[in-house]
Design a protein around this motif. Structure first.
Motif, short mmCIF file in Angstrom:
data_model
loop_
_atom_site.label_atom_id
_atom_site.label_comp_id
_atom_site.label_asym_id
_atom_site.label_seq_id
_atom_site.Cartn_x
_atom_site.Cartn_y
_atom_site.Cartn_z
N LEU A 39 0.86 -1.18 0.00
CA LEU A 39 0.00 0.00 0.00
C LEU A 39 0.90 1.24 0.00
O LEU A 39 1.88 1.30 0.75
CB LEU A 39 -0.89 -0.01 1.24
CG LEU A 39 -1.78 1.20 1.54
CD1 LEU A 39 -2.78 1.42 0.41
CD2 LEU A 39 -2.52 0.98 2.86
N SER A 40 0.58 2.21 -0.85
CA SER A 40 1.38 3.42 -0.95
C SER A 40 0.54 4.62 -0.55
O SER A 40 -0.52 4.87 -1.13
CB SER A 40 1.90 3.60 -2.39
OG SER A 40 2.70 4.75 -2.49
N LEU A 41 1.02 5.38 0.44
CA LEU A 41 0.27 6.53 0.96
C LEU A 41 1.10 7.81 0.88
O LEU A 41 2.29 7.78 0.61
CB LEU A 41 -0.14 6.27 2.41
CG LEU A 41 -1.11 5.11 2.65
CD1 LEU A 41 -1.36 4.96 4.15
CD2 LEU A 41 -2.41 5.32 1.90
N GLY A 42 0.44 8.92 1.15
CA GLY A 42 1.12 10.21 1.11
C GLY A 42 1.38 10.62 -0.32
O GLY A 42 0.66 10.27 -1.25
N ALA A 43 2.47 11.36 -0.52
CA ALA A 43 2.81 11.84 -1.85
C ALA A 43 3.04 10.70 -2.82
O ALA A 43 2.77 10.80 -4.01
CB ALA A 43 4.05 12.73 -1.78
N GLY A 44 3.54 9.55 -2.31
CA GLY A 44 3.82 8.40 -3.15
C GLY A 44 2.58 7.81 -3.80
O GLY A 44 2.68 7.14 -4.82
N GLY A 45 1.41 8.04 -3.23
CA GLY A 45 0.18 7.50 -3.80
C GLY A 45 -0.79 8.56 -4.29
O GLY A 45 -1.93 8.26 -4.62
N GLU B 59 -0.95 10.37 -7.05
CA GLU B 59 -1.40 10.28 -8.44
C GLU B 59 -2.48 9.21 -8.62
O GLU B 59 -3.25 9.28 -9.57
CB GLU B 59 -0.21 9.96 -9.36
CG GLU B 59 0.79 11.09 -9.47
CD GLU B 59 1.90 10.77 -10.46
OE1 GLU B 59 1.83 9.69 -11.10
OE2 GLU B 59 2.82 11.58 -10.60
N GLN B 60 -2.52 8.25 -7.73
CA GLN B 60 -3.52 7.18 -7.84
C GLN B 60 -4.74 7.43 -6.97
O GLN B 60 -5.59 6.56 -6.83
CB GLN B 60 -2.88 5.82 -7.45
CG GLN B 60 -1.81 5.35 -8.41
CD GLN B 60 -0.46 5.98 -8.12
OE1 GLN B 60 -0.15 6.31 -6.98
NE2 GLN B 60 0.35 6.15 -9.15
N SER B 61 -4.84 8.63 -6.37
CA SER B 61 -5.96 8.89 -5.48
C SER B 61 -6.51 10.31 -5.66
O SER B 61 -6.79 11.01 -4.70
CB SER B 61 -5.54 8.69 -4.02
OG SER B 61 -4.43 9.51 -3.71
N GLY B 62 -6.63 10.72 -6.91
CA GLY B 62 -7.23 12.02 -7.18
C GLY B 62 -6.40 13.19 -6.72
O GLY B 62 -6.94 14.26 -6.43
N SER B 63 -5.08 13.00 -6.60
CA SER B 63 -4.14 14.06 -6.22
C SER B 63 -4.39 14.61 -4.82
O SER B 63 -4.02 15.74 -4.52
CB SER B 63 -4.17 15.21 -7.24
OG SER B 63 -3.79 14.74 -8.52
N SER B 64 -4.99 13.81 -3.96
CA SER B 64 -5.24 14.25 -2.59
C SER B 64 -4.99 13.10 -1.63
O SER B 64 -5.56 12.02 -1.79
CB SER B 64 -6.67 14.74 -2.42
OG SER B 64 -6.97 14.95 -1.06
N ARG B 65 -4.18 13.34 -0.60
CA ARG B 65 -3.96 12.29 0.39
C ARG B 65 -5.21 12.07 1.24
O ARG B 65 -5.39 10.99 1.78
CB ARG B 65 -2.73 12.62 1.25
CG ARG B 65 -2.89 13.72 2.24
CD ARG B 65 -1.54 14.04 2.90
NE ARG B 65 -0.61 14.62 1.95
CZ ARG B 65 0.66 14.22 1.81
NH1 ARG B 65 1.13 13.26 2.56
NH2 ARG B 65 1.45 14.80 0.94
N ALA B 66 -6.07 13.07 1.33
CA ALA B 66 -7.33 12.87 2.05
C ALA B 66 -8.19 11.82 1.36
O ALA B 66 -8.88 11.04 2.01
CB ALA B 66 -8.09 14.19 2.14
N ALA B 67 -8.13 11.81 0.01
CA ALA B 67 -8.92 10.84 -0.75
C ALA B 67 -8.45 9.41 -0.51
O ALA B 67 -9.22 8.47 -0.69
CB ALA B 67 -8.86 11.18 -2.24
#
Length: 433
Positions: A179-185, A187-195
């Protein structure tokens, strides 16, 4: 005059020879005598100690052991350790990082906005035990690695597992989910870590059957739901790439809320939430050389990260931040840097052996030197956390491997005297003029 064997007997002899060729060679007994044995376990480091190996496993550890019929290797005080962890890598699934056709570590299905979530993507199926990268790592004392999976369209990268570098085809332990979170993910989550948290909660609801059958947010295939099941039941480990302290804090809350078992890869700002990580019993695999604010997720990066985490009671392991597959041998150098910045030496060795083995489900067989454990061992020329030391000999299941790789062969070729090829030297193009 020779007599020809009956055809039936000839066939029987051929079949017997083929069967013998497929059977494993009987393990040779081995006694490594007079070593400084760093067990990486409860016994700690033992001076002038012998290790006896029978049938591929450690049979005894102590002073003055009888050799019997065992082959004897005189250690003369040199350090003996378990084989080392190579980090989270693409060893066996990546030959040349810049050549896409030689990489099997990343799934790409459509655009990132499609959110093609495929937790069933399993990179262990592509593992090649004959990869030329493997000998390069194991002659440097690397005995096992956790192969990684990634996705271009989802923060869930897929599954990997620990692979021993002894020629085995199958994983040595249970699967892990990436699982990739923060800035690393982002692009895969609507450009928002909240998403990311919204998407993860929706995926969990879907996998647990909480979404209506006709829900427009459904993203999992039936195979994907089955793949997620052991992780959502707390039976599998989720390896989370994350660095920012605020993201780590949210991760701990999220994993506790859903009853998930996690390990962190990265954790550049982990020291800021060290007490919370320790309370949650979450291991962190750090790169001790990450000490600069190269992005907004690691403004608090420091070379004392490992030491501060360990002092707070966190289990610390090591994983390189980049180019891990072809530089796995440098992981012990990173551990040495962590020791130079306050991490106790024993904890540095544990981060290369026991901690990853226990975290990823293979601690009952490898990662420590103890009676009954698999005899995956390394005899070193000096301190294994010192970059000037080398692996003198590596054993898997008590069998010595040939200390040769493509790199050593190239070294030996180009260091040979520049004599004409006709005299057994280098080809003409390599002669000095």
């Amino acid at each position: 005059m020779s007599r020809r064997l009956p055809r039936a007997m000839t066939r029987l002899l051929i079949m017997g020879a083929l069967l013998a060729a497929t059977l494993p060679v009987a393990a040779q007994s081995l006694l490594i005598r007079g070593a400084t044995v760093h067990t990486a376990g409860p016994q700690g480091s033992l001076q002038n100690t012998d290790v006896l190996v029978r049938n591929g496993r450690v049979a005894a550890v102590g002073a003055g052991l009888a050799a019997g019929d065992a082959q004897v290797v005189e250690a003369n005080g040199r350090p003996l350790t378990p084989t080392l962890f190579g980090g989270v890598t693409g060893i066996g699934i990546e030959e040349v990082s810049g050549e896409r056709g030689t990489r099997d570590d990343r799934l790409s299905l459509g655009e990132a906005s499609d959110m093609a979530v495929r937790p069933e993507f399993d990179v262990t199926l592509a593992f090649n035990p004959d990869s030329i990268v493997i000998p390069v790592a194991r002659v440097e004392g690397i005995g096992f690695t956790l192969i990684s999976a990634g996705s271009a369209s989802s923060i869930i990268g897929g599954q990997g597992a620990v692979m021993r570098l002894d020629g085995s085809v199958d994983p040595a332990g249970p699967k892990v989910l990436y699982l990739s979170l923060g800035a690393g993910g982002a692009e895969q989550s609507g450009s928002s870590r909240a998403a990311q948290w919204m998407l993860l909660d929706q995926l969990i609801d879907e996998a647990r059957g909480r979404l209506p059958a006709d829900s427009h947010v459904a993203a999992l295939t039936p195979a994907g739901k089955r793949a997620l099941a052991p992780y959502l039941d707390g039976r599998g480990t989720i390896v989370v790439g994350v660095n920012r302290a605020a993201d780590i804090r949210q991760l701990l809350r999220w994993s506790k809320r859903h009853g998930l078992r996690i390990a962190i890869r990265g954790g550049a700002e982990g020291w800021r939430v060290a007490s919370e990580l320790a309370a949650a019993n979450v291991p962190v695999f750090v790169d001790p050389l990450v000490n600069l604010p190269s992005d907004f997720d690691q403004i608090g990066a420091t070379m004392e990260n490992a030491a501060r985490l360990q002092a707070a009671g966190v289990r610390v392991g090591f994983a390189q931040a980049s180019d891990a597959s072809h530089n796995a041998r440098k992981l012990r150098q990173l551990a040495g840097n962590a020791v130079a910045h306050g991490l106790p030496w024993d904890a540095g060795l544990a981060g290369l052996t026991r901690v990853p083995a226990e975290t990823f489900g293979v601690g009952e067989s490898i990662g420590t030197i103890a009676v009954g454990r698999t005899a995956d061992l390394v005899l070193w020329s000096g301190d294994p956390l010192d970059v000037t030391s080398t692996a003198d000999q590596v054993w898997f299941d008590g069998r010595a491997i040939e200390m040769r790789s493509r790199q050593t062969e190239l070294r030996d070729r180009y260091l040979r005297p520049a004599t004409p090829a006709s005299e057994g030297g280098l080809p003409r193009a390599y002669l000095k003029r």
